[in-house]
Design a protein around this motif. Sequence first.
Motif, PDB file in Angstrom:
ATOM      1  N   ASP A 196       0.840  -1.190   0.000  1.00 56.02           N
ATOM      2  CA  ASP A 196       0.000   0.000   0.000  1.00 56.02           C
ATOM      3  C   ASP A 196       0.877   1.242   0.000  1.00 56.02           C
ATOM      4  O   ASP A 196       1.494   1.587   1.007  1.00 56.02           O
ATOM      5  CB  ASP A 196      -0.904  -0.035   1.242  1.00 56.02           C
ATOM      6  CG  ASP A 196      -1.648   1.277   1.477  1.00 56.02           C
ATOM      7  OD1 ASP A 196      -1.621   2.160   0.593  1.00 56.02           O
ATOM      8  OD2 ASP A 196      -2.265   1.413   2.552  1.00 56.02           O
ATOM      9  N   GLY A 197       0.909   1.914  -1.149  1.00 55.84           N
ATOM     10  CA  GLY A 197       1.610   3.177  -1.271  1.00 55.84           C
ATOM     11  C   GLY A 197       0.647   4.310  -1.593  1.00 55.84           C
ATOM     12  O   GLY A 197       1.038   5.298  -2.227  1.00 55.84           O
ATOM     13  N   ILE A 198      -0.609   4.151  -1.187  1.00 56.87           N
ATOM     14  CA  ILE A 198      -1.586   5.228  -1.397  1.00 56.87           C
ATOM     15  C   ILE A 198      -1.117   6.446  -0.610  1.00 56.87           C
ATOM     16  O   ILE A 198      -0.904   7.522  -1.156  1.00 56.87           O
ATOM     17  CB  ILE A 198      -2.991   4.779  -0.980  1.00 56.87           C
ATOM     18  CG1 ILE A 198      -3.425   3.566  -1.811  1.00 56.87           C
ATOM     19  CG2 ILE A 198      -3.986   5.930  -1.148  1.00 56.87           C
ATOM     20  CD1 ILE A 198      -4.722   2.932  -1.350  1.00 56.87           C
ATOM     21  N   THR A 199      -0.960   6.253   0.694  1.00 60.74           N
ATOM     22  CA  THR A 199      -0.239   7.218   1.527  1.00 60.74           C
ATOM     23  C   THR A 199       0.601   6.417   2.512  1.00 60.74           C
ATOM     24  O   THR A 199       0.276   5.273   2.833  1.00 60.74           O
ATOM     25  CB  THR A 199      -1.171   8.165   2.316  1.00 60.74           C
ATOM     26  OG1 THR A 199      -1.908   7.413   3.288  1.00 60.74           O
ATOM     27  CG2 THR A 199      -2.120   8.903   1.396  1.00 60.74           C
ATOM     28  N   SER A 200       1.669   6.994   2.986  1.00 60.07           N
ATOM     29  CA  SER A 200       2.546   6.303   3.936  1.00 60.07           C
ATOM     30  C   SER A 200       3.455   7.343   4.587  1.00 60.07           C
ATOM     31  O   SER A 200       3.031   8.477   4.817  1.00 60.07           O
ATOM     32  CB  SER A 200       3.349   5.212   3.223  1.00 60.07           C
ATOM     33  OG  SER A 200       4.047   4.402   4.153  1.00 60.07           O
ATOM     34  N   MET A 201       4.706   6.953   4.839  1.00 55.96           N
ATOM     35  CA  MET A 201       5.658   7.905   5.391  1.00 55.96           C
ATOM     36  C   MET A 201       7.067   7.476   5.030  1.00 55.96           C
ATOM     37  O   MET A 201       7.326   6.299   4.754  1.00 55.96           O
ATOM     38  CB  MET A 201       5.509   8.039   6.900  1.00 55.96           C
ATOM     39  CG  MET A 201       5.867   6.814   7.696  1.00 55.96           C
ATOM     40  SD  MET A 201       5.576   7.065   9.448  1.00 55.96           S
ATOM     41  CE  MET A 201       6.782   5.920  10.143  1.00 55.96           C
ATOM     42  N   SER A 202       7.979   8.418   5.017  1.00 52.46           N
ATOM     43  CA  SER A 202       9.374   8.144   4.708  1.00 52.46           C
ATOM     44  C   SER A 202      10.231   8.381   5.944  1.00 52.46           C
ATOM     45  O   SER A 202       9.808   9.034   6.896  1.00 52.46           O
ATOM     46  CB  SER A 202       9.854   9.053   3.574  1.00 52.46           C
ATOM     47  OG  SER A 202       9.810  10.420   3.965  1.00 52.46           O
ATOM     48  N   GLY A 203      11.447   7.815   5.927  1.00 60.09           N
ATOM     49  CA  GLY A 203      12.405   8.046   7.007  1.00 60.09           C
ATOM     50  C   GLY A 203      12.547   6.897   7.978  1.00 60.09           C
ATOM     51  O   GLY A 203      13.639   6.635   8.480  1.00 60.09           O
ATOM     52  N   GLY A 204      11.471   6.180   8.253  1.00 63.69           N
ATOM     53  CA  GLY A 204      11.518   5.081   9.206  1.00 63.69           C
ATOM     54  C   GLY A 204      10.211   4.323   9.201  1.00 63.69           C
ATOM     55  O   GLY A 204       9.290   4.650   8.441  1.00 63.69           O
ATOM     56  N   GLU A 205      10.132   3.312  10.062  1.00 63.99           N
ATOM     57  CA  GLU A 205       8.984   2.412  10.056  1.00 63.99           C
ATOM     58  C   GLU A 205       7.881   2.793  11.026  1.00 63.99           C
ATOM     59  O   GLU A 205       6.791   2.228  10.995  1.00 63.99           O
ATOM     60  CB  GLU A 205       9.437   0.981  10.345  1.00 63.99           C
ATOM     61  CG  GLU A 205       9.990   0.743  11.745  1.00 63.99           C
ATOM     62  CD  GLU A 205      11.477   1.001  11.890  1.00 63.99           C
ATOM     63  OE1 GLU A 205      12.064   0.471  12.862  1.00 63.99           O
ATOM     64  OE2 GLU A 205      12.047   1.706  11.035  1.00 63.99           O
ATOM     65  N   GLY A 206       8.161   3.736  11.952  1.00 60.30           N
ATOM     66  CA  GLY A 206       7.144   4.107  12.926  1.00 60.30           C
ATOM     67  C   GLY A 206       7.541   5.352  13.690  1.00 60.30           C
ATOM     68  O   GLY A 206       8.646   5.891  13.513  1.00 60.30           O
ATOM     69  N   PRO A 207       6.667   5.830  14.575  1.00 59.83           N
ATOM     70  CA  PRO A 207       6.924   7.073  15.321  1.00 59.83           C
ATOM     71  C   PRO A 207       8.192   7.030  16.158  1.00 59.83           C
ATOM     72  O   PRO A 207       8.803   8.079  16.408  1.00 59.83           O
ATOM     73  CB  PRO A 207       5.684   7.202  16.213  1.00 59.83           C
ATOM     74  CG  PRO A 207       4.624   6.415  15.525  1.00 59.83           C
ATOM     75  CD  PRO A 207       5.338   5.272  14.869  1.00 59.83           C
ATOM     76  N   TRP A 208       8.601   5.836  16.608  1.00 59.21           N
ATOM     77  CA  TRP A 208       9.776   5.700  17.455  1.00 59.21           C
ATOM     78  C   TRP A 208      11.072   6.055  16.716  1.00 59.21           C
ATOM     79  O   TRP A 208      12.114   6.190  17.335  1.00 59.21           O
ATOM     80  CB  TRP A 208       9.869   4.274  17.998  1.00 59.21           C
ATOM     81  CG  TRP A 208       9.710   3.234  16.944  1.00 59.21           C
ATOM     82  CD1 TRP A 208      10.676   2.665  16.169  1.00 59.21           C
ATOM     83  CD2 TRP A 208       8.472   2.669  16.498  1.00 59.21           C
ATOM     84  NE1 TRP A 208      10.136   1.789  15.277  1.00 59.21           N
ATOM     85  CE2 TRP A 208       8.782   1.755  15.457  1.00 59.21           C
ATOM     86  CE3 TRP A 208       7.133   2.817  16.886  1.00 59.21           C
ATOM     87  CZ2 TRP A 208       7.790   1.023  14.797  1.00 59.21           C
ATOM     88  CZ3 TRP A 208       6.166   2.082  16.232  1.00 59.21           C
ATOM     89  CH2 TRP A 208       6.488   1.198  15.199  1.00 59.21           C
ATOM     90  N   CYS A 209      10.990   6.217  15.390  1.00 62.14           N
ATOM     91  CA  CYS A 209      12.178   6.554  14.596  1.00 62.14           C
ATOM     92  C   CYS A 209      12.417   8.056  14.486  1.00 62.14           C
ATOM     93  O   CYS A 209      13.423   8.480  13.908  1.00 62.14           O
ATOM     94  CB  CYS A 209      12.047   5.975  13.185  1.00 62.14           C
ATOM     95  SG  CYS A 209      11.855   4.189  13.114  1.00 62.14           S
ATOM     96  N   LYS A 210      11.513   8.854  15.017  1.00 64.50           N
ATOM     97  CA  LYS A 210      11.583  10.293  14.755  1.00 64.50           C
ATOM     98  C   LYS A 210      12.813  10.962  15.350  1.00 64.50           C
ATOM     99  O   LYS A 210      13.207  12.044  14.897  1.00 64.50           O
ATOM    100  CB  LYS A 210      10.323  10.990  15.262  1.00 64.50           C
ATOM    101  CG  LYS A 210      10.086  10.955  16.754  1.00 64.50           C
ATOM    102  CD  LYS A 210       8.773  11.664  17.097  1.00 64.50           C
ATOM    103  CE  LYS A 210       8.530  11.717  18.590  1.00 64.50           C
ATOM    104  NZ  LYS A 210       8.321  10.387  19.178  1.00 64.50           N
ATOM    105  N   ASP A 211      13.440  10.338  16.356  1.00 66.29           N
ATOM    106  CA  ASP A 211      14.659  10.915  16.925  1.00 66.29           C
ATOM    107  C   ASP A 211      15.904  10.536  16.125  1.00 66.29           C
ATOM    108  O   ASP A 211      16.972  11.115  16.319  1.00 66.29           O
ATOM    109  CB  ASP A 211      14.835  10.456  18.378  1.00 66.29           C
ATOM    110  CG  ASP A 211      13.738  10.992  19.289  1.00 66.29           C
ATOM    111  OD1 ASP A 211      13.189  12.062  18.978  1.00 66.29           O
ATOM    112  OD2 ASP A 211      13.428  10.334  20.298  1.00 66.29           O
ATOM    113  N   ALA A 212      15.760   9.570  15.218  1.00 66.84           N
ATOM    114  CA  ALA A 212      16.912   9.100  14.444  1.00 66.84           C
ATOM    115  C   ALA A 212      16.845   9.498  12.981  1.00 66.84           C
ATOM    116  O   ALA A 212      17.847   9.436  12.277  1.00 66.84           O
ATOM    117  CB  ALA A 212      17.018   7.574  14.547  1.00 66.84           C
TER     118      ALA A 212
END
Length: 388
Positions: A292-308
Amino acid sequence: MTSHNCSRRDFLQRSLTFAAGAPFALHLGRAAAFAAEKPVPARNAKVAIVQCRSYGAAVRPALDKCFDLLGGIGSLVKDKTVTIKLNLTGTDFQPFLDRPVGETYMTHVDTAMALAAALFQQGAKRIRFVESTQSTATLQSTLSLADWDVKAFEGLGKIEFENTRNLGLGSSYAHLRVPTGGYMFSALDLNHSYADTDVMVSLAKLKNHITAGVTLSMKNLFGLTPNSLYGDQAGDEDATAGRGPLHNPTDFQKVRLPGLKAGITSNDPTWRVPRIVVDVCAARPIHLAIIDGITSMSGGEGPWCKDAAEIKFTQPGVLIAGLNPVSTDVVATAVMGYDNPRAVRGAKPFGFCDNHLLLAEQAGLGVADLTQIDVRGAAIAKVKYPYG
């Protein structure tokens, strides 16, 4: 959920530490050795890309078009039990990036509903949704918390749900051998659902992954490993903690992982996780990969990645489907803007990890060479959405 997120953050920090401290030349040399080998022959290397700009009513016709482009799935699913691995990555359903989790990093209810309806129309006898959650609750209860209408799903036909974090409804674990011999595991002990099925479907999101580069249909199956055998609380059927011993066994010396091969000495998650992904997918093959690439996010797999990493909401507006997970994930990786899905460690998106797509190709699981994949529907160049 606080403990869940902290655990992931701790693991993430360890992964980055290993990646920064590991001898780059050693890892690059190991990956380059794989790249030098001849690619495997094409096998079911057909992948469909269909544009789909929104959830809701648009999903079902887009999925149907994917399946038509693949030559149909009736012969695959008719009169069969079909198991669908969701991608929930936990049980925290709070909005992220000011959007519902289904629009960012978890399976969206609309893709799951459309898929189930399509499978029943194609003659599936029974559909089972599975996921290993960080909760002792049934999967039905967990999905209800995410505002899934479980009754509506059950109204489609014979549908089952199972939390596969432990034995679940089974009386014993299924012992599945890795036919390739395995990079790290010669066999895996899994919930009965993964053996008691005819067809395996991976329903994934189009995302990056801090430890694996990308998390698509293959990486989604990392979650098949039961927490009760491969997690921090291994040995306890009530286990809900994460899979620390798989990522890095340093703090889990007393845990004995079923099926682990002798002589595995690396504690580096960026070396271990890609190989475990390949071993799981070899032991429990995927027959139908849907991303599913309708909408998603880049950078990491979940919210816990936001510091990295910098996490951004993405709107590629596509569904990607294929009969081989390696080829499907390769096409999806290219759609994410990475021109060489066979890249070795050090090149995006595998800047700090070994490339599980390349490892899978060399294990004989599928084709990772874009030039050997039959891409149908929208052209990659037309739908490319750079993830950075």
